[in-house]
Design a protein around this motif. Structure first.
Motif, short mmCIF file in Angstrom:
data_model
loop_
_atom_site.label_atom_id
_atom_site.label_comp_id
_atom_site.label_asym_id
_atom_site.label_seq_id
_atom_site.Cartn_x
_atom_site.Cartn_y
_atom_site.Cartn_z
N PRO A 81 10.24 13.00 6.20
CA PRO A 81 10.67 14.33 6.68
C PRO A 81 11.74 14.99 5.81
O PRO A 81 11.98 16.18 5.92
N PRO B 242 22.15 26.58 -1.16
CA PRO B 242 20.89 25.91 -1.56
C PRO B 242 20.73 24.52 -0.97
O PRO B 242 19.62 24.11 -0.65
N GLN B 243 21.86 23.79 -0.80
CA GLN B 243 21.66 22.40 -0.38
C GLN B 243 21.18 22.31 1.06
O GLN B 243 20.72 21.26 1.49
N THR C 245 10.24 26.37 -13.25
CA THR C 245 11.06 25.24 -13.69
C THR C 245 11.33 24.26 -12.55
O THR C 245 11.31 23.06 -12.76
N LEU D 174 14.12 23.84 -11.24
CA LEU D 174 15.51 23.37 -11.38
C LEU D 174 16.43 24.56 -11.63
O LEU D 174 16.27 25.26 -12.64
N TRP D 175 17.40 24.74 -10.76
CA TRP D 175 18.22 25.94 -10.87
C TRP D 175 18.95 26.04 -12.21
O TRP D 175 19.19 27.13 -12.71
N ARG D 176 19.26 24.92 -12.81
CA ARG D 176 19.99 24.96 -14.10
C ARG D 176 19.19 25.67 -15.19
O ARG D 176 19.75 26.15 -16.17
N ASN E 255 10.72 26.06 -21.13
CA ASN E 255 11.59 25.27 -20.23
C ASN E 255 12.31 24.16 -20.99
O ASN E 255 13.41 23.75 -20.62
N GLY F 234 15.16 24.58 -2.27
CA GLY F 234 16.56 24.86 -2.59
C GLY F 234 16.96 24.41 -3.98
O GLY F 234 17.86 24.98 -4.59
N SER F 235 16.27 23.41 -4.52
CA SER F 235 16.68 22.88 -5.83
C SER F 235 16.50 23.89 -6.94
O SER F 235 17.07 23.76 -8.01
N GLU G 82 11.54 16.49 0.73
CA GLU G 82 11.44 17.77 0.02
C GLU G 82 12.72 18.59 0.16
O GLU G 82 12.78 19.73 -0.30
N LEU G 83 13.74 18.04 0.77
CA LEU G 83 15.01 18.78 0.83
C LEU G 83 15.60 18.87 -0.57
O LEU G 83 15.36 18.00 -1.42
N PRO G 84 16.39 19.90 -0.80
CA PRO G 84 16.83 20.19 -2.18
C PRO G 84 18.04 19.38 -2.62
O PRO G 84 19.10 19.93 -2.90
N PHE G 85 17.87 18.06 -2.68
CA PHE G 85 19.01 17.23 -3.07
C PHE G 85 19.52 17.58 -4.46
O PHE G 85 20.70 17.47 -4.75
N GLU G 86 18.60 18.02 -5.34
CA GLU G 86 19.04 18.35 -6.70
C GLU G 86 20.05 19.50 -6.73
O GLU G 86 20.70 19.73 -7.74
N SER G 87 20.16 20.24 -5.62
CA SER G 87 21.15 21.32 -5.63
C SER G 87 22.47 20.87 -5.00
O SER G 87 23.41 21.64 -4.94
N TRP G 88 22.55 19.62 -4.54
CA TRP G 88 23.81 19.13 -4.01
C TRP G 88 24.75 18.81 -5.16
O TRP G 88 24.34 18.32 -6.20
N PRO G 89 26.01 19.08 -4.97
CA PRO G 89 26.95 18.85 -6.09
C PRO G 89 26.95 17.37 -6.50
O PRO G 89 27.05 16.49 -5.65
N ALA H 104 18.96 24.75 2.17
CA ALA H 104 17.74 25.56 2.25
C ALA H 104 16.60 24.70 2.78
O ALA H 104 16.53 23.51 2.52
N SER I 262 6.50 19.48 6.15
CA SER I 262 7.55 20.38 5.68
C SER I 262 7.61 21.66 6.53
O SER I 262 6.65 22.01 7.23
#
Lengths: 345, 345, 345, 345
Positions: free
Chosen positions: A47, B310-311, B281, B283-285, D260, B317-318, A50-57, B313, B145
């Motif tokens: 569940p 984003p974190q 991409t 990836l936000w970067r 990219n 969000g990523s 697919e959460l956006p962990f890559e956007s976590w600091p 979303a 999702s």
């Protein structure tokens, strides 16, 4: 799920991950050394994967550990699923996909004229097949191409069943044609361009008929099994997969049959799988050898296009076999089936 | 169209081709030497190019000469099409794609909560954008999702327009949601998974709103323009193309923005084209640099995902930029536009 | 070759093309109508097909008609080429690729230790194979991986041949190792990363030994046959092709065996072709089914990796079969060969 | 590295993994719950990551955590590497890749005739470039194409440098031509087909000249950086990367520039990177826009093919710009550089 932290992640970043994962009701283990910091997340990750962990600091990237599909997986169900098509007929073995018997579906790409369709059907039956394919609703890449007969095509298919006893495999393109097509189809085909039509997949979950789900031409094996998961999780367990070729850089053939996918999916999933060498190659000369390859690799069946007069076919004639090529092909399929300890239905 | 004969083709085979092509009302020229025999077919080949010539006796293969699309081509219309979005507002320049002005669409992947959506919209407006994106109906690869708010999401989007004056770009996934979504959308988005939903494309031909057509992730440039042709040939000339990344072997990014496609499509077609660096991409970067690349290559605009948090979303969000990253990005887009002799709307 | 003119091409542009083509000693036919202008170039186009016609004024694009390869083509030689490996041994049938007999090559990815290599060789021989593979010079993607034993590995391979009579298949990576490797190899293997090492291909043209040419992982069928053409046109007719998987978007397997390529290449070329299911899948579980698929599709043989202790292999152990899995696989290959009217050597 | 165990793995299988990893001097953490069993391996995993864990009993698959490259990574070196080409000239800024200045390399694909080469060089110099490209040794897919002038071409290039002061960028195809080419080249180019010629990469580690390493047309970003790692780990830190297009399903252009990859590689590595829009597109019309896109995405330079008479070029003329197109392109590159806070050298 493994969360890989960036080298510059601070203690606060790491604590934040641990806290957030904890709030999601999952367990998080922090593992660190000179080379990396990772957070191993335990528990049911599907569940949240697919959460956006890559956007976590402080997070670099995320590696899922569990397969994203559940009901379609071998872990959920160890033995092969058996999918029965059509109603049992007294005195005949039922048509089952996923068991020891290899099933062959044959017929034209599109239903065109009643007379030629019936003629083809009789030839398909004589050759020993029990399932007939033919499209009434056709997805076509050009607005200037033949778009299928629609409801009239379905009527012709019903006549085929009545006259020959062949079971009908035909495509449904849209949620709102589903009831209509289901009146005729014994096996509802979902084409490659609809494998990610999620509204349609959900609707198929509520249907009593079995579904033949073709792989999206650029879908991974995982995505293919996720599409099956949509149908299964919405209530319909009767899904047969169909490998029909993926898109690659090669242009000599229209697509490339992913032969690796046959044993790979047999390993990952309990669902039956067949191959479609006609669409996978686009060239009738290659259909026979590639059909045999599919069976040799462990597929549960094959679907081939047959047309009595390919050069006048309104759709995909270049990949259609002439009916007289079907019996020798079936003979070889039978031979290979026997080598693998299987039978041909 | 060039029909290449097999080396073993007989005189009869050749005559048959000449006869058949003649019957189709086209002219056929037979050219032969020691190296090959070809039949050059002259006239409007589009209606016959998908016929199964490869199944005709003695034919090796067929090379189309004309592009398969017509209305979408530069040959049909030499100058750039200008597509206006929204109703003209007194005292403001209209929002036009395909002219000298670069257009920027920004907003979250999915509409989630009214409050955050409105907050994002105000930030998008302050940054200088005139179009807001947000999905109410969402195609998701996993049945587990978040699937979008549906009609409730549309209501939030209407409130965004009312409060901010931003024009609304939102996705329609299904023919039967089209009327509903069209009540809200100023620009109807067709997602990558629906580029080959031909029923939907046909229905868009009858709609008064402009369409933002995303390229299928495994569609060639030709197929992309054929999808536009479906809409154009069904009566709607207001199509904006969107390059959103294609699927390749590279796994570091979700997709690969096909930057070559921007000048290639400008050469082949008169339709406006924008880029979506967020999906291309994942990836936000990478979003900022790839957005700039799109503009530098000649795109008429860019669509970027922006999310205030984003974190948290619920979708993608990523790949979302934080709102504070938008103004410096727009500043650079403006600078590059000026270098190319364009403006930013 | 068909030169397609741009719609805006002038009479002068067209005349220029006709003149230039004429100077090249070829015949040019101008064909024009409302839809297009083309110049059909007749004669031997291969020497000029790579010239930059697209940069000539008024030219839109060029469509080659002839296949770019000649000596490798079925048109040049209609019947299958037979490639013999090793010297004839009295009382035994020669090892021939391309005839009715299916050939199986087995052995470890890399030669590691003399003792285990010899042990593996004996098991391979007992299973009924007549060819042994093993790499002494290894191309490795990481500088930190085992790089092969080099000349010491060749010595071990010579001992294998002496002790078991198995023929040796081993890779040559570089022109300047060619003489060295040729002292040992009965069949010189060219790896996927060297299929476009044109210096090496040219050098192989001067060697007396047969060559096993692996397809480049991103090479088209045409490019594959062009690489063979390099060897053939430099004087060595004894080329065996090997389909070993192409690179696609799928990540579950390392590569995707292009099963379509087997019958496609049989149609286009007279050269023998085998499959390498070990590299094509990267996973030992899939090797057996994919090997059988290759044979069913018409391949002339198969090359499989076998290692007595895969978990301690220094190279590619994950794709190696344990020796005890070889005999049942060969039994099935024999069965399928019989179905196709072939034998297993 | 995460080792994912199969659901049916026994206690013994798990213990075996723990023991084996321990013997390798690494730490292993067993983590288990109802959903999966994993072994998280801590420590320097690079030397063992290619071991065949998938063939160990009870193992399902392995997820690497660390990037496979070390010296090429941002973690190893945080700030951008500056690579100087040529010897410093009094009164002129050195030619440095990776700093604020954008570098432009221009010249013909192949060195053909002394006179035209010199003429092109003078035009390139006048346009403001400081580096000249031209191939003396050419990898060609057809044995029937022009193969380059070899040593004579190098002599012409030396004359270019002498007459114009331009620095020379030229390709080396083979270990054994390395010394010869290094006498002439200021920057040694490795072509796409040699990115996995590991012998050559190792040899470049021992050379004093900087290296321009082109990405393999089907190499991932990781593999590209691994190829750089070969050179770095063998002693040569002066590597400039070049993105030159990857192979995809799209056929309108020869390759697809992976835009990219520019910001992705800037994130992953400290090495400079440039783009080659000529090979990436294959069509001169697209070269300008794609060059600008590369700079906008953050590339450190661009390499473009220029030929005074493309229609008579012996190699790749279709992708060559005429010299008069160079100055306006450089003007735009300068403009975009300024927007990004950079200069054009």
């Amino acid at each position: 799920m493994i969360i890989v932290m960036a080298p510059w992640a601070t203690a606060e970043h790491k604590q934040n991950i641990l806290d957030q994962v904890g709030k999601m009701g999952l367990e998080a283990h922090l593992l660190e050394d000179n080379f990396r910091t990772i957070v191993a997340v335990m528990g049911e990750e599907r569940p949240i994967v697919e959460l956006p962990f890559e956007s976590w600091p402080g997070v670099e990237r995320v590696l899922p550990v569990l397969q994203p599909f559940l009901l379609a997986s071998r872990e959920y169900r160890g033995e092969n699923s058996l999918v029965e098509v059509g109603s049992p007929v007294e005195g005949r073995e039922p048509v089952v996909f996923g068991g020891p018997a290899i099933q062959v579906i044959a017929g034209p790409c599109a239903v065109e004229f009643e007379e030629t369709t019936l003629k083809t059907a009789h030839l398909v039956k004589q050759a020993g097949c029990r399932l007939f394919r033919g499209g009434a609703f056709k997805p076509r890449t050009s607005p200037y191409s033949f778009q299928g007969l629609g409801a009239d095509g379905l009527a012709i298919l019903r006549r085929v069943r009545q006259e020959t006893g062949l079971l009908i495999v035909t495509e449904v393109m849209d949620v709102h044609e589903l009831d209509l097509v289901a009146t005729t189809a014994d096996l509802l085909q979902i084409g490659t361009r609809n494998m990610t039509n999620f509204n349609l997949l959900k609707a198929l979950g509520g249907v009593k008929k079995p579904v033949l789900l073709k792989r999206g031409m650029s879908s991974t094996i995982k995505e293919f099994l996720m599409a099956a998961e949509y149908i299964l999780s919405n209530g319909n367990p009767n899904v047969i997969l169909c490998e029909r070729g993926i898109r690659t850089f090669e242009t000599y053939t229209r697509f490339n049959l992913d032969i690796n996918a046959i044993p790979a999916i047999k390993h990952l999933s309990h669902l039956p799988i067949i191959v479609d060498p006609s669409h996978a190659t686009g060239l009738w000369r290659l259909v026979g050898p590639v059909a045999l390859a599919g069976i040799a690799a462990g597929a549960d069946g094959v679907m081939v296009e047959v047309h009595p007069d390919p050069q006048n076919a309104l759709s995909d004639g270049s990949q259609a076999l002439k009916p007289e090529r079907l019996p020798p092909l079936l003979e070889k399929i039978k031979g290979i089936s026997a080598v693998l300890g299987r039978t041909m239905a």
